[in-house]
Design an enzyme around this catalytic site. Sequence first.
Site, PDB file in Angstrom:
ATOM      1  N   TYR A 128       0.827  -1.218   0.000  1.00  0.00           N
ATOM      2  CA  TYR A 128       0.000   0.000   0.000  1.00  0.00           C
ATOM      3  C   TYR A 128       0.858   1.264   0.000  1.00  0.00           C
ATOM      4  CZ  TYR A 128      -3.947  -3.086   1.331  1.00  0.00           C
ATOM      5  OH  TYR A 128      -4.890  -4.073   1.395  1.00  0.00           O
TER       6      TYR A 128
ATOM      7  N   HIS B 128       0.084 -11.662   1.845  1.00  0.00           N
ATOM      8  CA  HIS B 128      -0.923 -10.857   1.136  1.00  0.00           C
ATOM      9  C   HIS B 128      -1.583 -11.637  -0.009  1.00  0.00           C
ATOM     10  CE1 HIS B 128      -1.861  -6.403  -0.016  1.00  0.00           C
ATOM     11  NE2 HIS B 128      -2.900  -7.186  -0.232  1.00  0.00           N
TER      12      HIS B 128
HETATM   13  N1  NAP Z   1      -6.045  -8.640   1.349  1.00  0.00           N
HETATM   14  C1  NAP Z   1      -6.269  -8.032   0.207  1.00  0.00           C
HETATM   15  O1  NAP Z   1      -5.802  -8.455  -0.865  1.00  0.00           O
HETATM   16  C2  NAP Z   1      -7.127  -6.798   0.184  1.00  0.00           C
HETATM   17  C3  NAP Z   1      -7.643  -6.340  -1.040  1.00  0.00           C
HETATM   18  C4  NAP Z   1      -8.455  -5.209  -1.035  1.00  0.00           C
HETATM   19  C5  NAP Z   1      -8.739  -4.566   0.159  1.00  0.00           C
HETATM   20  N2  NAP Z   1      -8.194  -5.026   1.335  1.00  0.00           N
HETATM   21  C6  NAP Z   1      -8.444  -4.313   2.618  1.00  0.00           C
HETATM   22  O2  NAP Z   1      -9.831  -4.111   2.768  1.00  0.00           O
HETATM   23  C7  NAP Z   1     -10.077  -2.732   3.019  1.00  0.00           C
HETATM   24  C8  NAP Z   1     -11.451  -2.328   2.526  1.00  0.00           C
HETATM   25  O3  NAP Z   1     -11.546  -2.423   1.125  1.00  0.00           O
HETATM   26  P1  NAP Z   1     -11.668  -1.151   0.186  1.00  0.00           P
HETATM   27  O4  NAP Z   1     -11.097  -0.003   0.913  1.00  0.00           O
HETATM   28  O5  NAP Z   1     -11.068  -1.506  -1.121  1.00  0.00           O
HETATM   29  O6  NAP Z   1     -13.226  -1.012  -0.076  1.00  0.00           O
HETATM   30  P2  NAP Z   1     -14.537  -0.884   0.873  1.00  0.00           P
HETATM   31  O7  NAP Z   1     -14.151  -0.716   2.286  1.00  0.00           O
HETATM   32  O8  NAP Z   1     -15.464  -1.961   0.473  1.00  0.00           O
HETATM   33  O9  NAP Z   1     -15.155   0.476   0.318  1.00  0.00           O
HETATM   34  C9  NAP Z   1     -14.538   1.717   0.530  1.00  0.00           C
HETATM   35  C10 NAP Z   1     -15.317   2.741  -0.274  1.00  0.00           C
HETATM   36  O10 NAP Z   1     -16.626   2.882   0.278  1.00  0.00           O
HETATM   37  C11 NAP Z   1     -16.854   4.254   0.620  1.00  0.00           C
HETATM   38  N3  NAP Z   1     -17.551   4.248   1.906  1.00  0.00           N
HETATM   39  C12 NAP Z   1     -17.082   3.811   3.105  1.00  0.00           C
HETATM   40  N4  NAP Z   1     -18.025   3.925   4.056  1.00  0.00           N
HETATM   41  C13 NAP Z   1     -19.095   4.466   3.455  1.00  0.00           C
HETATM   42  C14 NAP Z   1     -20.390   4.829   3.937  1.00  0.00           C
HETATM   43  N5  NAP Z   1     -20.724   4.637   5.203  1.00  0.00           N
HETATM   44  N6  NAP Z   1     -21.247   5.380   3.047  1.00  0.00           N
HETATM   45  C15 NAP Z   1     -20.902   5.572   1.759  1.00  0.00           C
HETATM   46  N7  NAP Z   1     -19.698   5.232   1.238  1.00  0.00           N
HETATM   47  C16 NAP Z   1     -18.808   4.689   2.096  1.00  0.00           C
HETATM   48  C17 NAP Z   1     -15.498   4.892   0.721  1.00  0.00           C
HETATM   49  O11 NAP Z   1     -15.615   6.230   0.324  1.00  0.00           O
HETATM   50  P3  NAP Z   1     -15.353   7.467   1.354  1.00  0.00           P
HETATM   51  O12 NAP Z   1     -13.861   7.518   1.531  1.00  0.00           O
HETATM   52  O13 NAP Z   1     -15.904   8.610   0.579  1.00  0.00           O
HETATM   53  O14 NAP Z   1     -16.091   7.170   2.604  1.00  0.00           O
HETATM   54  C18 NAP Z   1     -14.677   4.107  -0.299  1.00  0.00           C
HETATM   55  O15 NAP Z   1     -14.832   4.639  -1.597  1.00  0.00           O
HETATM   56  C19 NAP Z   1      -8.921  -2.050   2.263  1.00  0.00           C
HETATM   57  O16 NAP Z   1      -8.798  -0.695   2.609  1.00  0.00           O
HETATM   58  C20 NAP Z   1      -7.773  -2.935   2.657  1.00  0.00           C
HETATM   59  O17 NAP Z   1      -7.316  -2.598   3.950  1.00  0.00           O
HETATM   60  C21 NAP Z   1      -7.413  -6.144   1.363  1.00  0.00           C
END
Ligand code: NAP
Length: 272
Positions: free
Chosen positions: A41, A102
């Site tokens: 990241y 990862h």
């Molecule tokens: N292990 C892996 O390979 C892997 C892969 C992908 C992700 N991850 C982890 O999982 C975490 C979460 O995934 P992600 O960040 O990709 O996606 P997510 O958490 O599913 O979605 C985040 C998105 O949703 C919006 N959001 C969040 N809360 C909201 C709410 N209450 N109302 C409306 N919109 C909202 C955010 O925008 P705003 O900023 O505008 O709120 C952002 O655009 C990552 O940050 C990472 O730490 C791990």
Amino acid sequence: MTISIPNIGLGTFRLKDQVVIDSVRTGIEVGYRHIDTAQIYGNEAEVGQAIAESAEHGTARDELFVTTKIWIDNLAHDKLIPSLKESLRKLRLEQLDLTLIHWPSPNDAIPVADYMAALAEAKAAGLTKLIGVSNFTNAQLTQAIAAVGAAEIATQQVEIHPFLQNRKVVEFARSHGIHITAYMPLAYGKVMQEPVIARIAERHQVNPAQIALAWALQQGFAVIPSSTKRANLESNLKLQGIVLSAEDMAQIAGLERNERLANPDGLAPVWD
Ligand SMILES: NC(=O)c1ccc[n+]([C@@H]2O[C@H](COP(=O)([O-])OP(=O)(O)OC[C@H]3O[C@@H](n4cnc5c(N)ncnc54)[C@H](OP(=O)(O)O)[C@@H]3O)[C@@H](O)[C@H]2O)c1
């Protein structure tokens, strides 16, 4: 003592520089105690800065549960531990709470048993309290279990949201007593556009994100949503008291459409 993974964490994927510092600082301020980062990241130093600044404002490091993930370039036995020491340096921590592989080594070029052994050595050396995996197929999880034992694998972190429910992976992990962390639990914002979820949210007088997160928690998963906005950070944490009915759960189960959002070319295994 068994250490458990706090069931709501703060994701930091894509967030860089001041944006991630602000997200983590605000997150800790509003009550998050679990933070999810990764070597790839490119934000471990900023996450570390936010943790250090939060400590100055009264949230001690030992109140937090911090996860990082070993990138595929660091899976070789002689690289894994040095890379984790570098992560610790950037994060300004002496020990991670959880360190995950990862992604599995592309095409299994490095055997699962090799990097799981190195990860177990990192734990034995005190660099991390817990170890686990991410994006493993059931075959790879089987190899990881053979290498270190199921009891050593604190979680399998995989993509799970209403549009990709990953049931085979969940059932397999569960059959070995392995906990699941749901990443991208909001389908990167797509759950907000889903009418079925909107209707359930209206009935419960909460927002659609809270329904998606409650749906995952109710199945026993940890969730790690990310947000750059204080209001979203706050509401994503307020899930107590949201109890979805069997009918709500069935309606969300019906949204499965195998919609995988994290599927990087050259990296993703052949999924179950
Ligand atoms: N292990 C892996 O390979 C892997 C892969 C992908 C992700 N991850 C982890 O999982 C975490 C979460 O995934 P992600 O960040 O990709 O996606 P997510 O958490 O599913 O979605 C985040 C998105 O949703 C919006 N959001 C969040 N809360 C909201 C709410 N209450 N109302 C409306 N919109 C909202 C955010 O925008 P705003 O900023 O505008 O709120 C952002 O655009 C990552 O940050 C990472 O730490 C791990």
